[in-house]
Design an enzyme around this catalytic site. Structure first.
Site, mmCIF file in Angstrom:
data_model
loop_
_atom_site.group_PDB
_atom_site.id
_atom_site.type_symbol
_atom_site.label_atom_id
_atom_site.label_comp_id
_atom_site.label_asym_id
_atom_site.label_seq_id
_atom_site.Cartn_x
_atom_site.Cartn_y
_atom_site.Cartn_z
ATOM 1 N N PRO A 69 -0.117 -7.750 -3.882
ATOM 2 C CA PRO A 69 -0.896 -8.024 -4.827
ATOM 3 C C PRO A 69 -2.640 -7.750 -5.125
ATOM 4 O O PRO A 69 -2.929 -8.288 -5.806
ATOM 5 C CB PRO A 69 -0.641 -10.147 -4.309
ATOM 6 C CG PRO A 69 0.633 -9.534 -3.839
ATOM 7 C CD PRO A 69 0.414 -7.974 -2.163
ATOM 8 N N TYR A 70 -2.902 -7.480 -3.645
ATOM 9 C CA TYR A 70 -4.444 -7.435 -3.869
ATOM 10 C C TYR A 70 -4.450 -6.031 -3.834
ATOM 11 O O TYR A 70 -5.462 -6.507 -5.222
ATOM 12 C CB TYR A 70 -5.030 -8.116 -2.897
ATOM 13 C CG TYR A 70 -6.066 -7.315 -2.032
ATOM 14 C CD1 TYR A 70 -6.739 -8.170 -2.826
ATOM 15 C CD2 TYR A 70 -6.727 -6.340 -1.378
ATOM 16 C CE1 TYR A 70 -8.676 -8.054 -2.738
ATOM 17 C CE2 TYR A 70 -7.921 -6.051 -1.290
ATOM 18 C CZ TYR A 70 -8.931 -6.679 -1.354
ATOM 19 O OH TYR A 70 -10.096 -6.242 -1.300
ATOM 20 N N VAL A 71 -3.926 -4.740 -3.934
ATOM 21 C CA VAL A 71 -3.846 -3.994 -4.708
ATOM 22 C C VAL A 71 -4.348 -3.967 -5.664
ATOM 23 O O VAL A 71 -4.345 -3.737 -7.168
ATOM 24 C CB VAL A 71 -3.253 -2.748 -3.763
ATOM 25 C CG1 VAL A 71 -3.081 -1.912 -4.443
ATOM 26 C CG2 VAL A 71 -3.657 -2.709 -2.655
#
Length: 246
Positions: free
Chosen positions: A154-156
């Protein structure tokens, strides 16, 4: 409006945090006046300003939610009113929530993407309208987009979006003499990074790059200062600043 550091003005979002504060101090050391932006931590932002002014630099604090276009328009207004214009925008504001894609909380996804994607877009939008000729816009991504560690999906996703915004904005600003680049740090010894990690995990990440240490906020700030000043022929790029890890 020239290129010398003494008359340049920078806005650093997330300037109270580990990398943001190092960037603010590094740019100020080059003679750039700095508007240190924060969202919630006024005391830390004031400490960053005190560090800059104590070293003979010029700095103010500015506050607002990066994802709120009205708040950020006001932040840019404040910086312009204080220093006469804006030449450099460094967007370090961001949040990180980790977890596997299969059971990731979608509300957490929305909150993270509001700051990381919409926030980067809002700041880039204001920067595109306001940065003076000879200026630079610098967003911050992550080297994990290459490393592909489980739990970072999700962060990437949010940071890959930032890279895409950067690469296209660089082309859209044709003829304006403004560079737009992304710095993608590897593991860097900040409170955000160290929080929740065991000593074994930290040691393993420190051993991974060929240079066999974690990055320091100052290492990332050095790349930002390069892009903010002398690197006029680097444009529309993602600069991986990670000691050779990826």
């Amino acid at each position: 409006m020239g290129s010398s550091g003494t008359d340049r003005v920078a806005l650093v979002t997330g300037g109270s945090g580990g990398i943001g504060r190092a960037v603010a101090e590094r740019l100020a050391a080059d003679g750039t006046a700095v508007a240190v932006h924060y969202a919630g931590n006024r005391e830390r932002a004031q400490a960053a300003v005190a560090a800059v002014t104590g070293a003979g630099g010029r700095a103010i604090t500015v506050a607002g939610d990066v994802a709120d276009e009205n708040a950020m328009a006001a932040v840019f207004d404040e910086a312009e009113a204080a220093f006469g214009g804006i030449d450099v925008v460094v967007n370090t504001a961001g949040t990180m929530v980790l977890g596997p894609i299969a059971d990731f909380d979608l509300d957490a996804l929305d909150r993270m993407h509001r700051t990381n994607v919409r926030g980067a877009f809002v700041v880039s939008q204001q920067a595109a309208r306001r940065v003076r000729a000879g200026g630079a816009i610098i967003n911050v991504s992550t080297s994990v987009s290459r490393l592909q560690f489980p739990g970072y999906g999700p962060y990437v996703a949010s940071k890959r979006a930032v890279e895409g915004i950067t690469l296209i904005l660089a082309r859209e600003l044709r003829g304006r003499d403004i560079t737009v680049n992304t710095v993608a740090p590897g593991p860097t010894a900040t409170p955000l990074f160290l929080d929740g990690k065991s000593q074994e995990q930290v040691d393993a990440l420190a051993a991974a790059p060929p240079l066999e240490r974690l990055g320091r906020p100052e290492d990332i700030a050095e790349s930002v200062a390069f892009l903010a000043g002398p690197a006029r022929w680097v444009n529309g790029q993602t600069l991986y600043t990670n000691g050779g890890l990826a």
